[in-house]
Design an enzyme around this catalytic site. Sequence first.
Site, PDB file in Angstrom:
ATOM      1  N   ASN A   1       0.849  -1.188   0.000  1.00 45.90           N
ATOM      2  CA  ASN A   1       0.000   0.000   0.000  1.00 45.90           C
ATOM      3  C   ASN A   1       0.896   1.253   0.000  1.00 45.90           C
ATOM      4  O   ASN A   1       1.550   1.543   0.997  1.00 45.90           O
ATOM      5  CB  ASN A   1      -0.883  -0.058   1.252  1.00 45.90           C
ATOM      6  CG  ASN A   1      -1.812   1.135   1.369  1.00 45.90           C
ATOM      7  OD1 ASN A   1      -1.478   2.231   0.954  1.00 45.90           O
ATOM      8  ND2 ASN A   1      -2.965   0.903   1.953  1.00 45.90           N
TER       9      ASN A   1
ATOM     10  N   LYS B   1       0.458   3.738   2.943  1.00 44.06           N
ATOM     11  CA  LYS B   1       1.081   3.362   4.225  1.00 44.06           C
ATOM     12  C   LYS B   1       2.589   3.556   4.161  1.00 44.06           C
ATOM     13  O   LYS B   1       3.213   4.020   5.105  1.00 44.06           O
ATOM     14  CB  LYS B   1       0.816   1.887   4.528  1.00 44.06           C
ATOM     15  CG  LYS B   1      -0.582   1.579   4.990  1.00 44.06           C
ATOM     16  CD  LYS B   1      -0.597   0.122   5.409  1.00 44.06           C
ATOM     17  CE  LYS B   1      -1.971  -0.344   5.766  1.00 44.06           C
ATOM     18  NZ  LYS B   1      -1.965  -1.774   6.114  1.00 44.06           N
TER      19      LYS B   1
ATOM     20  N   ASP C   1      -1.373  -4.064  10.410  1.00 44.46           N
ATOM     21  CA  ASP C   1      -2.692  -4.402   9.913  1.00 44.46           C
ATOM     22  C   ASP C   1      -3.613  -3.380  10.537  1.00 44.46           C
ATOM     23  O   ASP C   1      -3.568  -3.140  11.747  1.00 44.46           O
ATOM     24  CB  ASP C   1      -3.106  -5.828  10.293  1.00 44.46           C
ATOM     25  CG  ASP C   1      -4.235  -6.294   9.386  1.00 44.46           C
ATOM     26  OD1 ASP C   1      -4.025  -6.344   8.160  1.00 44.46           O
ATOM     27  OD2 ASP C   1      -5.338  -6.582   9.900  1.00 44.46           O
TER      28      ASP C   1
ATOM     29  N   PHE D   1      -5.700   8.111   1.776  1.00 43.58           N
ATOM     30  CA  PHE D   1      -6.116   6.925   1.030  1.00 43.58           C
ATOM     31  C   PHE D   1      -7.264   6.257   1.782  1.00 43.58           C
ATOM     32  O   PHE D   1      -7.700   6.729   2.841  1.00 43.58           O
ATOM     33  CB  PHE D   1      -4.924   5.952   0.855  1.00 43.58           C
ATOM     34  CG  PHE D   1      -4.472   5.307   2.148  1.00 43.58           C
ATOM     35  CD1 PHE D   1      -3.609   5.982   3.001  1.00 43.58           C
ATOM     36  CD2 PHE D   1      -4.912   4.036   2.514  1.00 43.58           C
ATOM     37  CE1 PHE D   1      -3.195   5.400   4.198  1.00 43.58           C
ATOM     38  CE2 PHE D   1      -4.492   3.440   3.698  1.00 43.58           C
ATOM     39  CZ  PHE D   1      -3.637   4.128   4.549  1.00 43.58           C
ATOM     40  N   GLY D   2      -7.728   5.145   1.227  1.00 43.74           N
ATOM     41  CA  GLY D   2      -8.734   4.325   1.911  1.00 43.74           C
ATOM     42  C   GLY D   2      -9.982   5.113   2.292  1.00 43.74           C
ATOM     43  O   GLY D   2     -10.585   5.801   1.469  1.00 43.74           O
TER      44      GLY D   2
ATOM     45  N   LYS E   1      -2.129  14.559   9.486  1.00 45.15           N
ATOM     46  CA  LYS E   1      -2.655  13.201   9.681  1.00 45.15           C
ATOM     47  C   LYS E   1      -1.691  12.373  10.528  1.00 45.15           C
ATOM     48  O   LYS E   1      -2.104  11.687  11.471  1.00 45.15           O
ATOM     49  CB  LYS E   1      -2.913  12.503   8.336  1.00 45.15           C
ATOM     50  CG  LYS E   1      -3.387  11.066   8.527  1.00 45.15           C
ATOM     51  CD  LYS E   1      -3.732  10.341   7.247  1.00 45.15           C
ATOM     52  CE  LYS E   1      -4.031   8.881   7.545  1.00 45.15           C
ATOM     53  NZ  LYS E   1      -4.342   8.083   6.358  1.00 45.15           N
TER      54      LYS E   1
ATOM     55  N   HIS F   1      -3.641   6.504  13.817  1.00 42.59           N
ATOM     56  CA  HIS F   1      -3.532   5.217  14.501  1.00 42.59           C
ATOM     57  C   HIS F   1      -2.161   4.589  14.257  1.00 42.59           C
ATOM     58  O   HIS F   1      -1.590   3.957  15.128  1.00 42.59           O
ATOM     59  CB  HIS F   1      -4.658   4.286  14.038  1.00 42.59           C
ATOM     60  CG  HIS F   1      -4.885   4.305  12.545  1.00 42.59           C
ATOM     61  ND1 HIS F   1      -5.061   5.458  11.831  1.00 42.59           N
ATOM     62  CD2 HIS F   1      -4.928   3.298  11.633  1.00 42.59           C
ATOM     63  CE1 HIS F   1      -5.217   5.173  10.544  1.00 42.59           C
ATOM     64  NE2 HIS F   1      -5.137   3.878  10.399  1.00 42.59           N
ATOM     65  N   ARG F   2      -1.596   4.818  13.029  1.00 46.06           N
ATOM     66  CA  ARG F   2      -0.285   4.236  12.741  1.00 46.06           C
ATOM     67  C   ARG F   2       0.798   4.936  13.563  1.00 46.06           C
ATOM     68  O   ARG F   2       1.710   4.307  14.101  1.00 46.06           O
ATOM     69  CB  ARG F   2       0.044   4.349  11.242  1.00 46.06           C
ATOM     70  CG  ARG F   2       0.032   2.997  10.537  1.00 46.06           C
ATOM     71  CD  ARG F   2       0.327   3.127   9.059  1.00 46.06           C
ATOM     72  NE  ARG F   2      -0.594   4.041   8.424  1.00 46.06           N
ATOM     73  CZ  ARG F   2      -1.859   3.735   8.165  1.00 46.06           C
ATOM     74  NH1 ARG F   2      -2.331   2.547   8.457  1.00 46.06           N
ATOM     75  NH2 ARG F   2      -2.660   4.613   7.611  1.00 46.06           N
TER      76      ARG F   2
END
Length: 202
Positions: free
Chosen positions: A11, A14, A68, A147-148, A175, A180-181
Amino acid sequence: MNTPLFLATANPGKARELRQLLPSFVITTLEDRSLQMPEETGETFEANALIKAEYAQKVLGLPVIADDSGLAVNALGGAPGVRSARYIEGTDRDRYLHLLRELGTTADRSAQFVCAMAFVYPGGKSVVTHGICRGWIAHEPSGDQGFGYDPVFIPENQVHDGEPRTMAMMSNEEKNAISHRWDALRALVPYLEAFGLVSSGS
Ligand code: IMP
């Protein structure tokens, strides 16, 4: 330090984020090394992150990070959850439009992006950290960054003058600061230090 690190993802969104978050590593991804990744058969984000990281570490012999992640919508019982990337066939846009249809006019639009980040070091030591970004689902998509599901996700504290901002309306830096990442990665840094892969302050 220019430590090599493999990020087990194809991705590009990411990969771009992780390169910004870990500037002292030389990060390669599935775009640079062709590797047939195992199926994500786990029932949890943690299990899937470990499946990817352990496999890539064994094959490549490098330190590996695999995340994930996905979107859990409370009114949908946590869906799309671990199936976020496969919610329906099609593009990211098809998937977030499907999510908006599923949610309809439901009043409870609370949701969270969740990330499990697995790090596997040569020799087999591993650790999994977790990150979360809470918010809610917009009634319509806006923004063209990220994205996403970014165009339909409004993170907490992102309403300015009554105008909600989706994640897709934020710059990469904005962001990263709340994602979360980033949250999961911050939790990972002490382990990277303990393994001697980053020095404090880098
Ligand atoms: P994975 O590659 O199996 O972890 O799939 C993660 C999926 O969750 C992505 O394809 C996106 O649909 C969604 N997702 C995860 N993180 C984000 C994000 O930061 N923004 C938007 N969507 C995300």
